[in-house]
Design an enzyme around this catalytic site. Structure first.
Site, PDB file in Angstrom:
ATOM      1  N   LYS A  69      34.412 -21.330  52.097  1.00 42.41           N
ATOM      2  CA  LYS A  69      33.645 -21.165  50.637  1.00 42.41           C
ATOM      3  C   LYS A  69      33.498 -22.448  50.054  1.00 42.41           C
ATOM      4  O   LYS A  69      32.502 -22.597  49.514  1.00 42.41           O
ATOM      5  CB  LYS A  69      35.262 -20.523  50.567  1.00 42.41           C
TER       6      LYS A  69
ATOM      7  N   LYS B  58      29.373 -10.874  56.184  1.00 43.72           N
ATOM      8  CA  LYS B  58      29.599  -9.355  56.228  1.00 43.72           C
ATOM      9  C   LYS B  58      29.623  -8.870  54.888  1.00 43.72           C
ATOM     10  O   LYS B  58      28.967 -10.350  53.892  1.00 43.72           O
ATOM     11  CB  LYS B  58      31.125  -9.973  55.784  1.00 43.72           C
TER      12      LYS B  58
ATOM     13  N   LYS C 268      31.939  -8.358  48.444  1.00 43.03           N
ATOM     14  CA  LYS C 268      31.773  -7.662  46.689  1.00 43.03           C
ATOM     15  C   LYS C 268      31.485  -8.213  46.119  1.00 43.03           C
ATOM     16  O   LYS C 268      30.839  -7.931  44.814  1.00 43.03           O
ATOM     17  CB  LYS C 268      33.105  -6.332  46.196  1.00 43.03           C
TER      18      LYS C 268
END
Ligand code: ATP
Ligand code: LTN
Length: 347
Positions: free
Chosen positions: A117, A199, A202
């Protein structure tokens, strides 16, 4: 560790960000549902964790309620679990500070999620993102948690939680329960539809990379039709064919069919036929969830009172462990923990 506690305690958390996806269902909610009968379950909407990225105020508030309603819609029985919002339980931030003081910088720098991140962020990296695993450890350790169902991506954070609990216990006595991870046999890592090397997430900016639990049937058909597959045309589960293997995993997880039977059913058939059937299976799976969601979300009073009751129970439960921690550290009694102790006695 569980002596005298009744059912083993299970705790898991989801950030109220983006749109809940079938990956969140397969990797998290489906597991929670299976474990709710045998465990004392706590499900936390981790809004403090979500603040590591700026959130739109109105959307953030709405989403907490949407997720709580989706939990019920996905089959979590409100009588069998406690759901609450992290920021409604101040004990989480209080234990966070204490655990911060026992955490080494190097341990957090090594976290894969942080590295990914932080590496991807154009903006300066905030301390919250760095400290994220310590808040997660506080979430877990406050409840004497035995079991933490998480997807593959959270394994490292759970290992850190276990380490910090052992470190604390070694220094101050056996206060924290050492939690165990719980991983689904299959579906711990559902991959993106457009990019099966990463992956399904959402908060992905590319909406075609995920299927949201609230996606309309036509959108589902479209997304699956456009999902990236691999060269060749056989429907075979094979690590060298990540696209089709991922779609097969999704099919198996949502229909409870085995990968072997799906493979047998589609022998001699091509990708198009498989994708068409998969789309219909996903739509059929989502239809009752979406119906129950609309009912649960529109009953705002019931939702709010469930979250309020959940937070009250969580405050009472977590203050038991936090009391012990304060006491072990030699913090002078009489502060905010004593207040929750009073609340516990009153309630
Ligand atoms: P974000 O995009 O905000 O990082 P996310 O989809 O990764 O969101 P989280 O809130 O981080 O979702 O995780 C919620 C739960 O869903 C966790 O238990 C996590 O392990 C699980 N989960 C998330 N993504 C996947 C996935 N692709 N496959 C299986 N489980 C997943
Ligand atoms: N870090 C987790 C969310 C999370 C969590 C938790 C999961 C926060 N606190 C406690 C399990 C237990 C994530 O990003 N999926």
């Amino acid at each position: 560790m569980n002596a005298g506690k009744g059912k083993p305690v299970l705790l898991s958390g989801i950030q109220p960000t983006g749109r809940l996806t079938i990956a969140n269902y397969i990797g998290a909610l489906k597991q929670w549902k299976a474990l709710q009968a045998t465990h004392d379950c706590f499900f936390v909407l981790v809004d403090f964790h979500a603040l590591t990225v700026p959130q739109d105020r109105a959307e953030f508030q709405r989403r907490c309620l949407e997720f709580a309603a989706l939990y019920t819609a996905c089959g979590l029985d409100p009588e069998k679990h406690t759901v609450f919002i992290q920021s409604h339980v101040p004990q989480h931030a209080q234990l966070l500070w204490i655990l911060n003081c026992m955490t080494h910088m190097g341990e957090l720098f090594r976290m894969t999620q942080y590295k990914e991140k932080a590496g991807r962020s154009a903006a300066p990296v905030n301390v919250g993102l760095f400290d994220y695993p310590v808040l997660m450890a506080a979430d877990i350790l406050l409840y004497g948690t035995d079991l933490v169902p998480v997807g593959d991506d959270q394994k490292q954070h759970l290992e850190f939680t276990r380490e910090i609990a052992r470190r604390f216990n070694h220094r101050y006595g056996e206060i924290f329960t050492i939690p165990q991870p719980y991983m689904p046999d299959m579906g711990a890592r559902i991959m993106g539809l457009q990019d099966p090397s990463g992956k399904m997430s959402k908060t992905d900016e590319n909406q075609k990379n995920y299927i949201a639990l609230l996606d309309a049937p036509d959108i589902v058909r479209d997304k699956i039709k456009q999902a990236v597959t691999d060269p060749g045309k056989t429907i075979r589960y094979d690590p060298a064919k990540p696209g089709i293997s991922n779609l097969m995993t999704i099919h198996a997880a949502l229909t409870d069919l085995s990968i072997e039977s799906i493979q047998a059913d589609y022998s001699g058939k091509g990708y198009a036929a498989f994708k068409k059937d998969l789309a219909e299976a996903v739509i059929e799976f989502l239809a009752p969830i979406q119906k129950r969601y609309r009912a649960a979300y529109s009953d705002r009073d019931a939702l709010m009172s469930r979250l309020k009751a959940g937070a009250l129970k969580a405050r009472k439960r977590s203050s038991i462990v936090l009391d012990k921690v304060y006491d072990a550290l030699g913090l002078v009694p009489g502060g905010p923990v004593s207040k929750t102790r009073r609340e516990r006695m009153d309630g």
